[in-house]
Design a protein around this motif. Structure first.
Motif, PDB file in Angstrom:
ATOM      1  N   LYS A   1      44.741  43.728  52.792  1.00  0.00           N
ATOM      2  CA  LYS A   1      45.175  43.616  53.980  1.00  0.00           C
ATOM      3  C   LYS A   1      45.225  44.791  54.684  1.00  0.00           C
ATOM      4  CE  LYS A   1      48.351  39.390  52.463  1.00  0.00           C
ATOM      5  NZ  LYS A   1      48.846  39.199  51.947  1.00  0.00           N
ATOM      6  N   LEU A   2      44.898  45.954  53.661  1.00  0.00           N
ATOM      7  CA  LEU A   2      45.411  46.523  54.828  1.00  0.00           C
ATOM      8  C   LEU A   2      43.875  47.682  55.671  1.00  0.00           C
ATOM      9  CD1 LEU A   2      46.386  50.692  55.032  1.00  0.00           C
ATOM     10  CD2 LEU A   2      44.555  50.701  53.109  1.00  0.00           C
ATOM     11  N   HIS A   3      42.730  47.044  55.038  1.00  0.00           N
ATOM     12  CA  HIS A   3      41.750  47.270  56.187  1.00  0.00           C
ATOM     13  C   HIS A   3      41.244  45.796  56.388  1.00  0.00           C
ATOM     14  CE1 HIS A   3      40.550  50.921  54.281  1.00  0.00           C
ATOM     15  NE2 HIS A   3      41.608  50.511  53.233  1.00  0.00           N
ATOM     16  N   GLY A   4      41.660  44.977  56.939  1.00  0.00           N
ATOM     17  CA  GLY A   4      42.117  43.904  57.526  1.00  0.00           C
ATOM     18  C   GLY A   4      40.990  42.815  57.335  1.00  0.00           C
ATOM     19  N   ILE A   5      40.224  42.808  55.763  1.00  0.00           N
ATOM     20  CA  ILE A   5      39.693  42.053  55.345  1.00  0.00           C
ATOM     21  C   ILE A   5      40.332  40.896  55.347  1.00  0.00           C
ATOM     22  CG2 ILE A   5      38.260  42.115  53.371  1.00  0.00           C
ATOM     23  CD1 ILE A   5      37.907  45.158  53.772  1.00  0.00           C
ATOM     24  N   PRO A   6      39.482  39.622  54.921  1.00  0.00           N
ATOM     25  CA  PRO A   6      40.319  38.293  54.896  1.00  0.00           C
ATOM     26  C   PRO A   6      40.046  38.359  53.494  1.00  0.00           C
ATOM     27  CG  PRO A   6      38.018  38.018  56.118  1.00  0.00           C
ATOM     28  CD  PRO A   6      38.054  39.333  56.038  1.00  0.00           C
ATOM     29  N   SER A   7      39.326  38.145  52.910  1.00  0.00           N
ATOM     30  CA  SER A   7      39.280  37.635  51.703  1.00  0.00           C
ATOM     31  C   SER A   7      38.166  38.628  50.696  1.00  0.00           C
ATOM     32  CB  SER A   7      38.349  36.825  51.360  1.00  0.00           C
ATOM     33  OG  SER A   7      36.653  36.070  53.230  1.00  0.00           O
ATOM     34  N   THR A   8      37.760  38.386  49.738  1.00  0.00           N
ATOM     35  CA  THR A   8      36.768  38.132  48.890  1.00  0.00           C
ATOM     36  C   THR A   8      36.036  38.133  47.840  1.00  0.00           C
ATOM     37  OG1 THR A   8      37.004  40.426  46.867  1.00  0.00           O
ATOM     38  CG2 THR A   8      38.620  39.465  46.710  1.00  0.00           C
ATOM     39  N   SER A   9      34.835  38.270  47.337  1.00  0.00           N
ATOM     40  CA  SER A   9      34.153  37.575  47.111  1.00  0.00           C
ATOM     41  C   SER A   9      33.397  38.378  45.467  1.00  0.00           C
ATOM     42  CB  SER A   9      32.636  36.898  47.657  1.00  0.00           C
ATOM     43  OG  SER A   9      32.170  36.095  46.736  1.00  0.00           O
ATOM     44  N   THR A  10      32.841  38.025  44.178  1.00  0.00           N
ATOM     45  CA  THR A  10      32.604  38.561  43.626  1.00  0.00           C
ATOM     46  C   THR A  10      31.798  37.594  42.360  1.00  0.00           C
ATOM     47  OG1 THR A  10      33.861  40.014  43.351  1.00  0.00           O
ATOM     48  CG2 THR A  10      32.471  39.846  41.090  1.00  0.00           C
ATOM     49  N   LEU A  11      30.173  38.101  41.367  1.00  0.00           N
ATOM     50  CA  LEU A  11      30.014  37.244  40.885  1.00  0.00           C
ATOM     51  C   LEU A  11      29.545  38.039  39.464  1.00  0.00           C
ATOM     52  CD1 LEU A  11      27.621  35.452  40.112  1.00  0.00           C
ATOM     53  CD2 LEU A  11      26.284  36.445  40.285  1.00  0.00           C
ATOM     54  N   PHE A  12      31.143  36.685  39.021  1.00  0.00           N
ATOM     55  CA  PHE A  12      31.890  37.297  37.417  1.00  0.00           C
ATOM     56  C   PHE A  12      30.199  36.075  36.237  1.00  0.00           C
ATOM     57  CE2 PHE A  12      35.428  37.421  40.232  1.00  0.00           C
ATOM     58  CZ  PHE A  12      35.668  38.186  39.923  1.00  0.00           C
ATOM     59  N   SER A  13      29.739  37.110  36.077  1.00  0.00           N
ATOM     60  CA  SER A  13      28.839  36.776  34.308  1.00  0.00           C
ATOM     61  C   SER A  13      29.373  36.448  33.073  1.00  0.00           C
ATOM     62  CB  SER A  13      28.063  37.924  34.447  1.00  0.00           C
ATOM     63  OG  SER A  13      28.144  39.226  33.694  1.00  0.00           O
ATOM     64  N   GLY A  14      30.592  36.687  32.653  1.00  0.00           N
ATOM     65  CA  GLY A  14      31.086  37.041  31.886  1.00  0.00           C
ATOM     66  C   GLY A  14      32.399  35.947  31.220  1.00  0.00           C
ATOM     67  N   ILE A  15      32.117  34.759  30.638  1.00  0.00           N
ATOM     68  CA  ILE A  15      33.708  34.533  29.953  1.00  0.00           C
ATOM     69  C   ILE A  15      35.324  35.374  30.768  1.00  0.00           C
ATOM     70  CG2 ILE A  15      34.776  32.673  29.199  1.00  0.00           C
ATOM     71  CD1 ILE A  15      31.707  32.299  27.807  1.00  0.00           C
ATOM     72  N   ALA A  16      35.018  36.159  30.174  1.00  0.00           N
ATOM     73  CA  ALA A  16      36.412  36.961  30.156  1.00  0.00           C
ATOM     74  C   ALA A  16      36.925  37.115  30.809  1.00  0.00           C
ATOM     75  CB  ALA A  16      36.353  38.279  28.517  1.00  0.00           C
ATOM     76  N   ALA A  17      35.907  37.575  32.198  1.00  0.00           N
ATOM     77  CA  ALA A  17      36.079  38.292  33.618  1.00  0.00           C
ATOM     78  C   ALA A  17      36.003  37.239  33.949  1.00  0.00           C
ATOM     79  CB  ALA A  17      34.524  38.867  33.844  1.00  0.00           C
ATOM     80  N   GLN A  18      35.412  35.727  33.696  1.00  0.00           N
ATOM     81  CA  GLN A  18      35.739  34.050  34.577  1.00  0.00           C
ATOM     82  C   GLN A  18      37.222  34.078  34.643  1.00  0.00           C
ATOM     83  OE1 GLN A  18      32.799  32.236  33.405  1.00  0.00           O
ATOM     84  NE2 GLN A  18      30.847  33.356  34.213  1.00  0.00           N
ATOM     85  N   LYS A  19      38.018  34.146  33.072  1.00  0.00           N
ATOM     86  CA  LYS A  19      38.899  33.870  33.174  1.00  0.00           C
ATOM     87  C   LYS A  19      40.071  34.630  33.223  1.00  0.00           C
ATOM     88  CE  LYS A  19      38.571  31.857  28.951  1.00  0.00           C
ATOM     89  NZ  LYS A  19      38.480  32.200  26.959  1.00  0.00           N
ATOM     90  N   CYS A  20      39.666  35.956  33.980  1.00  0.00           N
ATOM     91  CA  CYS A  20      40.776  37.258  34.476  1.00  0.00           C
ATOM     92  C   CYS A  20      40.965  37.095  35.798  1.00  0.00           C
ATOM     93  CB  CYS A  20      40.431  38.419  33.831  1.00  0.00           C
ATOM     94  SG  CYS A  20      41.257  39.960  34.611  1.00  0.00           S
ATOM     95  N   ALA A  21      39.489  36.951  36.646  1.00  0.00           N
ATOM     96  CA  ALA A  21      39.339  36.407  37.791  1.00  0.00           C
ATOM     97  C   ALA A  21      41.063  35.142  38.387  1.00  0.00           C
ATOM     98  CB  ALA A  21      38.592  36.506  38.387  1.00  0.00           C
ATOM     99  N   THR A  22      40.460  33.966  37.107  1.00  0.00           N
ATOM    100  CA  THR A  22      41.099  32.784  37.636  1.00  0.00           C
ATOM    101  C   THR A  22      42.483  32.876  37.297  1.00  0.00           C
ATOM    102  OG1 THR A  22      39.660  31.360  36.406  1.00  0.00           O
ATOM    103  CG2 THR A  22      42.095  30.322  36.689  1.00  0.00           C
ATOM    104  N   ARG A  23      43.018  33.628  36.224  1.00  0.00           N
ATOM    105  CA  ARG A  23      44.734  34.660  36.578  1.00  0.00           C
ATOM    106  C   ARG A  23      45.071  35.105  37.642  1.00  0.00           C
ATOM    107  NH1 ARG A  23      42.856  35.372  31.167  1.00  0.00           N
ATOM    108  NH2 ARG A  23      43.062  37.691  30.907  1.00  0.00           N
ATOM    109  N   ALA A  24      43.929  35.910  38.516  1.00  0.00           N
ATOM    110  CA  ALA A  24      44.203  36.420  39.590  1.00  0.00           C
ATOM    111  C   ALA A  24      44.125  35.788  40.841  1.00  0.00           C
ATOM    112  CB  ALA A  24      43.402  37.684  39.265  1.00  0.00           C
ATOM    113  N   GLY A  25      44.010  34.132  40.912  1.00  0.00           N
ATOM    114  CA  GLY A  25      44.093  33.692  41.566  1.00  0.00           C
ATOM    115  C   GLY A  25      42.676  33.550  42.635  1.00  0.00           C
ATOM    116  N   PHE A  26      41.285  33.861  41.485  1.00  0.00           N
ATOM    117  CA  PHE A  26      39.809  33.844  42.176  1.00  0.00           C
ATOM    118  C   PHE A  26      39.706  31.722  42.154  1.00  0.00           C
ATOM    119  CE2 PHE A  26      40.244  37.905  42.279  1.00  0.00           C
ATOM    120  CZ  PHE A  26      39.632  38.041  43.387  1.00  0.00           C
ATOM    121  N   THR A  27      38.890  31.409  43.216  1.00  0.00           N
ATOM    122  CA  THR A  27      38.083  30.183  42.742  1.00  0.00           C
ATOM    123  C   THR A  27      37.283  30.213  42.580  1.00  0.00           C
ATOM    124  OG1 THR A  27      40.282  29.382  44.324  1.00  0.00           O
ATOM    125  CG2 THR A  27      38.206  27.860  44.435  1.00  0.00           C
ATOM    126  N   GLU A  28      36.720  29.347  41.866  1.00  0.00           N
ATOM    127  CA  GLU A  28      34.960  29.325  41.747  1.00  0.00           C
ATOM    128  C   GLU A  28      34.620  28.393  42.698  1.00  0.00           C
ATOM    129  OE1 GLU A  28      32.031  26.568  38.719  1.00  0.00           O
ATOM    130  OE2 GLU A  28      34.106  27.378  37.346  1.00  0.00           O
TER     131      GLU A  28
END
Length: 234
Positions: free
Chosen positions: A175-202
């Protein structure tokens, strides 16, 4: 032209802070003087734990390992990475880092110093297959987004839910830099669960078998999958 943030008197910005167990925690912009510490954490603690790097054989192939070091250092220098600092008794320790950078839809960046390497080709081939199957820019209806190529929490600071807080801190950064969204390729199960908790969508998931069928070096008898995940900010 690749985006590189101007580091001026307004930096570093703080995106989250809290106190626990007699210590203060701060998530902010990674300080330039900590780039080498951050890079070492990524090389020594992220690479061995990363499913993609591990299965591709990056840690066993010196040429590809060197490419990863160049790749990480290049993106850290863009000054968009997040850092979590643990502050106690006057000592400030880098506890976690998320190597982030701004990526444009029409950008074709060439990183100086990269060479060949079978493991490196496998990593790049993985990214290429995901990009060929789904264009995150089109899906998110934007020409720029915040991308990340690694989140690592120092081993002696794990268990404090720093990963999810680091991912959540992308929102105020964007929001500080006017960027509307974020994207990442998560390869590990723990990271994927963490991303889901943080509001990311697959938005796209590929099994290791599917990646192997596409000609990449992955085990066909492993039922894990890699997931392209995104988060939009209003």
């Amino acid at each position: 032209m690749p985006y590189k943030r101007i580091w001026d008197a307004s930096c570093p910005q703080i995106y989250d802070e809290w106190e626990s167990d007699g210590a203060k925690w701060v998530i902010q912009d990674l300080l330039p003087e900590d780039d080498k510490v951050a890079l070492n954490m990524m090389m020594e603690q992220l690479l061995p734990d990363s499913v993609m790097s591990q299965l591709s054989g990056v840690t066993e192939e010196e040429e590809s390992r060197r490419n990863m070091e160049i790749y990480y250092a290049h993106h850290l220098s863009k000054r968009m990475s997040l850092a979590c600092y643990h502050i106690k008794d006057g000592k400030k320790t880098l506890a976690a880092v998320n190597c982030c950078f701004v990526k444009f839809a029409d950008e074709q960046e060439v990183i100086p110093g990269l060479s060949d390497g079978a493991a490196w080709r496998n990593v790049q081939g993985t990214l290429g297959i995901f990009n060929s199957k789904l264009n995150a820019f089109e899906y998110l209806e934007t020409d720029k987004l915040l991308y990340a190529v690694g989140l690592v929490v120092r081993r002696d600071y794990r268990g404090a839910s720093l990963g999810a807080r680091m991912l959540a801190a992308r929102e105020p950064l964007c929001k500080l830099h006017g960027i509307p969204s974020t994207s990442t390729l998560f390869s590990g199960i723990a990271a994927q669960k963490c991303a889901t908790r943080a509001g990311f969508t697959e938005i796209l998931s590929l099994t290791l078998r599917e990646l192997a069928d596409a000609g990449l070096k992955y085990p066909r008898d492993d039922d894990r999958c890699m997931k392209l995940m995104v988060k939009k900010f209003n």
